[in-house]
Every structure is written in structure tokens, then in C-alpha cells.
Design a protein around this motif. Structure first.
Motif, short mmCIF file in Angstrom:
data_model
loop_
_atom_site.label_atom_id
_atom_site.label_comp_id
_atom_site.label_asym_id
_atom_site.label_seq_id
_atom_site.Cartn_x
_atom_site.Cartn_y
_atom_site.Cartn_z
N LEU A 1 13.32 6.51 36.45
CA LEU A 1 13.51 5.19 35.88
C LEU A 1 13.97 5.27 34.43
CD1 LEU A 1 13.23 2.07 35.95
CD2 LEU A 1 10.85 2.40 35.22
N PHE A 2 13.18 5.95 33.60
CA PHE A 2 13.42 5.91 32.15
C PHE A 2 14.73 6.58 31.74
CE2 PHE A 2 8.64 5.83 32.23
CZ PHE A 2 8.53 4.50 31.87
N LYS A 3 15.18 7.56 32.50
CA LYS A 3 16.40 8.28 32.13
C LYS A 3 17.66 7.47 32.39
CE LYS A 3 18.68 12.75 33.02
NZ LYS A 3 18.57 14.03 33.78
N TYR A 4 17.59 6.50 33.30
CA TYR A 4 18.81 5.83 33.75
C TYR A 4 18.88 4.34 33.43
CZ TYR A 4 19.32 10.18 36.32
OH TYR A 4 19.43 11.51 36.65
N VAL A 5 17.82 3.78 32.85
CA VAL A 5 17.80 2.35 32.59
C VAL A 5 17.37 2.12 31.14
CG1 VAL A 5 16.88 0.11 33.31
CG2 VAL A 5 17.12 1.96 34.99
N ASP A 6 18.04 1.20 30.45
CA ASP A 6 17.69 0.96 29.05
C ASP A 6 16.40 0.17 28.92
OD1 ASP A 6 18.28 -2.04 28.37
OD2 ASP A 6 20.00 -1.40 29.54
N ARG B 1 9.06 -3.60 42.61
CA ARG B 1 10.22 -3.39 43.49
C ARG B 1 11.53 -3.48 42.71
NH1 ARG B 1 7.01 -6.80 46.73
NH2 ARG B 1 8.34 -8.60 46.24
N ALA B 2 11.61 -4.45 41.81
CA ALA B 2 12.83 -4.64 41.03
C ALA B 2 13.07 -3.49 40.07
CB ALA B 2 12.78 -5.97 40.28
N LEU B 3 11.99 -2.99 39.45
CA LEU B 3 12.13 -1.84 38.55
C LEU B 3 12.66 -0.62 39.30
CD1 LEU B 3 8.83 -2.11 36.50
CD2 LEU B 3 11.13 -2.16 35.53
N ALA B 4 12.14 -0.38 40.51
CA ALA B 4 12.57 0.78 41.28
C ALA B 4 14.04 0.69 41.69
CB ALA B 4 11.69 0.94 42.52
N ALA B 5 14.56 -0.55 41.75
CA ALA B 5 15.96 -0.74 42.13
C ALA B 5 16.91 -0.64 40.95
CB ALA B 5 16.12 -2.10 42.82
N LEU B 6 16.42 -0.74 39.73
CA LEU B 6 17.30 -0.77 38.56
C LEU B 6 18.23 0.44 38.44
CD1 LEU B 6 15.03 -2.21 35.71
CD2 LEU B 6 16.93 -3.34 36.87
N PRO B 7 17.77 1.67 38.75
CA PRO B 7 18.68 2.81 38.58
C PRO B 7 19.76 2.94 39.64
CG PRO B 7 16.35 3.48 38.46
CD PRO B 7 16.39 2.11 39.04
N ARG B 8 19.75 2.09 40.68
CA ARG B 8 20.71 2.26 41.77
C ARG B 8 22.15 2.19 41.26
NH1 ARG B 8 18.83 2.93 46.64
NH2 ARG B 8 16.69 2.25 47.10
N LEU B 9 22.98 3.06 41.79
CA LEU B 9 24.40 3.09 41.45
C LEU B 9 25.15 2.04 42.26
CD1 LEU B 9 24.74 6.98 41.61
CD2 LEU B 9 24.31 5.57 39.58
N ALA B 10 26.41 1.85 41.93
CA ALA B 10 27.23 0.88 42.66
C ALA B 10 27.30 1.22 44.15
CB ALA B 10 28.62 0.83 42.06
N SER B 11 27.17 2.49 44.47
CA SER B 11 27.19 2.93 45.87
C SER B 11 25.91 2.58 46.61
CB SER B 11 27.40 4.44 45.93
OG SER B 11 26.29 5.11 45.34
N GLY B 12 24.88 2.17 45.88
CA GLY B 12 23.58 1.89 46.48
C GLY B 12 22.65 3.09 46.45
N GLU B 13 23.16 4.23 46.02
CA GLU B 13 22.33 5.43 45.96
C GLU B 13 21.57 5.50 44.64
OE1 GLU B 13 24.98 8.68 46.54
OE2 GLU B 13 25.23 8.32 48.69
N LEU B 14 20.46 6.26 44.67
CA LEU B 14 19.70 6.51 43.45
C LEU B 14 20.10 7.86 42.87
CD1 LEU B 14 16.13 5.40 44.58
CD2 LEU B 14 17.49 4.32 42.79
#
Length: 208
Positions: free
Chosen positions: A160-165, A183-196
Motif C-alpha cells: 500500500l504505502f509504496k504505491y499510493v500517496d 476494501r477501498a484502501l486495498a484497491a488503491l494500488p491497482r494498475l489500469a490493467s486491474g493487477e496489483l
């Protein structure tokens, strides 16, 4: 009467996650633990699971968890236990014991614990040593101890912390619905492709 509300989520990058989290009860206190197995490997995954299991055992067996240095000792014992097991895995760890007035615990690695209050936050694990990790035999857990009177506690892996401001993390974590926030926090790092880009493991806690 329940004093704290908690929520937790683990989202794997692939089929299985090297992140392990738990929320535990110790009397009227709540204990949070986040462990992230190094390298997202099988051995790292096993190490992270062993850390959570060891913390769970300490919560069930020990009566002195209200002292921050005790948590450093528990993580040092985890380090030694992982070495003696011979399985070769390493892991980060953040453990926090939360009472009505204090948040105390210890950490190793780059998983973090934040105290979020409105538009600001404090990194309670700011003095932790990122390496060596638990399982190296050389880990140096650093304890923390702070007073608190409200806000949201967020413990999470670097997925989480490495990929989201920080601004986005604070905004989402402050949602009144704590489960929805997790749930929303866990989704924040998702890329445009939907992958983490990495596993995400997190726990949230706030007063009821």
C-alpha cells in the motif's frame, strides 16, 4: 462492551499472498499485527504466517503486553524462532497493542503503522529499521509508545504505502464505514490493467 472497531483485508498480487494480518483481543485492549514475507516467496509466506502465529501465542499466554519493550522482545524471539526452524524465510512485522489511552508496540522492516487524524497523520513506526528482517538472526526491533485520543490507526505492508500517496490514503481511511475503507484502501494500488504491483495486507482500528 467493545471499545474498538477493526477491519482487515489481504489482497494477493497473484493466487496466494505473502502478507498476513490479524486483529486480536487482549483483555480490553486490541492487538494488530501485519507481516509481509520477503520476496513474496513460499519461504517468506511461511515466515510471515509464523510471525502472526507467534504474536497470537504471546497474546494468549503473556500478561505483560502493556510495556512497549515487551513487544521488541517478542519480535526478537520471532527472529530467533525463524532462524532455528531452518526454513530460511524472512518477514517484516508491525505489532501494535491499543488501549483507550495508548498505542504501543514494535516493528521491523518496511511495513508501517499510521495514526490518521483528519488531514494529517503520524508514522508511529518512523524509527524502525528496514533491514535486517525477522528470520535473518540479526533483526533489531524498535518499539514505539504514544498517547492517543481518537483517529484511525492503519497498519499495512509496503504494497500500500509504496504505491499510493499519503493524501489518498488519509482520505480513504477516514471513511466512516471502516470495512468499506479497508476494501477501498486495498484497491488503491491497482494498475489500469486491474493487477496489483504487490500483495496488500492491512488492518484498521478506531474507537467505537
Amino acid at each position: 462492551m467493545k471499545r474498538f472497531e477493526t477491519a482487515q483485508v489481504v489482497e494477493p498480487q497473484e493466487r496466494t499472498s505473502a502478507d498476513h494480518v490479524a486483529t486480536l483481543s487482549w483483555g480490553e485492549a486490541t492487538v494488530l499485527v501485519v507481516a509481509d514475507g520477503a520476496g513474496n516467496s513460499r519461504r517468506g509466506t511461511e515466515a510471515a504466517a509464523a510471525v502472526v502465529q507467534a504474536v497470537r501465542a504471546a497474546v494468549n499466554e503473556r500478561s505483560d503486553l502493556g510495556r512497549p519493550e515487551v513487544w521488541s522482545d517478542i519480535l526478537t524471539r520471532c527472529d530467533q524462532m525463524l532462524v532455528s526452524s531452518g526454513q530460511g524465510g524472512e518477514s517484516t512485522a508491525v505489532v501494535a497493542c491499543i488501549t483507550g489511552e495508548r498505542v504501543l508496540g514494535a516493528s521491523v522492516g518496511d511495513s508501517e503503522l499510521w495514526l490518521i487524524q483528519g488531514d494529517s497523520h503520524r508514522v508511529l513506526t518512523e524509527h524502525q529499521r528496514r533491514k535486517p528482517l525477522l528470520g535473518s538472526g540479526e533483526a533489531v526491533p524498535v518499539f514505539f509508545d504514544t498517547q492517543w485520543s481518537g483517529g484511525t490507526l492503519l497498519g499495512a505492508s509496503d504494497g500500500l504505502f509504496k504505491y499510493v500517496d499519503a493524501r489518498r490514503i488519509r482520505a480513504v481511511a477516514s471513511d466512516p464505514d471502516l470495512s468499506a475503507a479497508a476494501r477501498a484502501l486495498a484497491a488503491l494500488p491497482r494498475l489500469a490493467s486491474g493487477e496489483l504491483p504487490d500483495d496488500v495486507g492491512l488492518v484498521l482500528c478506531r474507537p467505537v
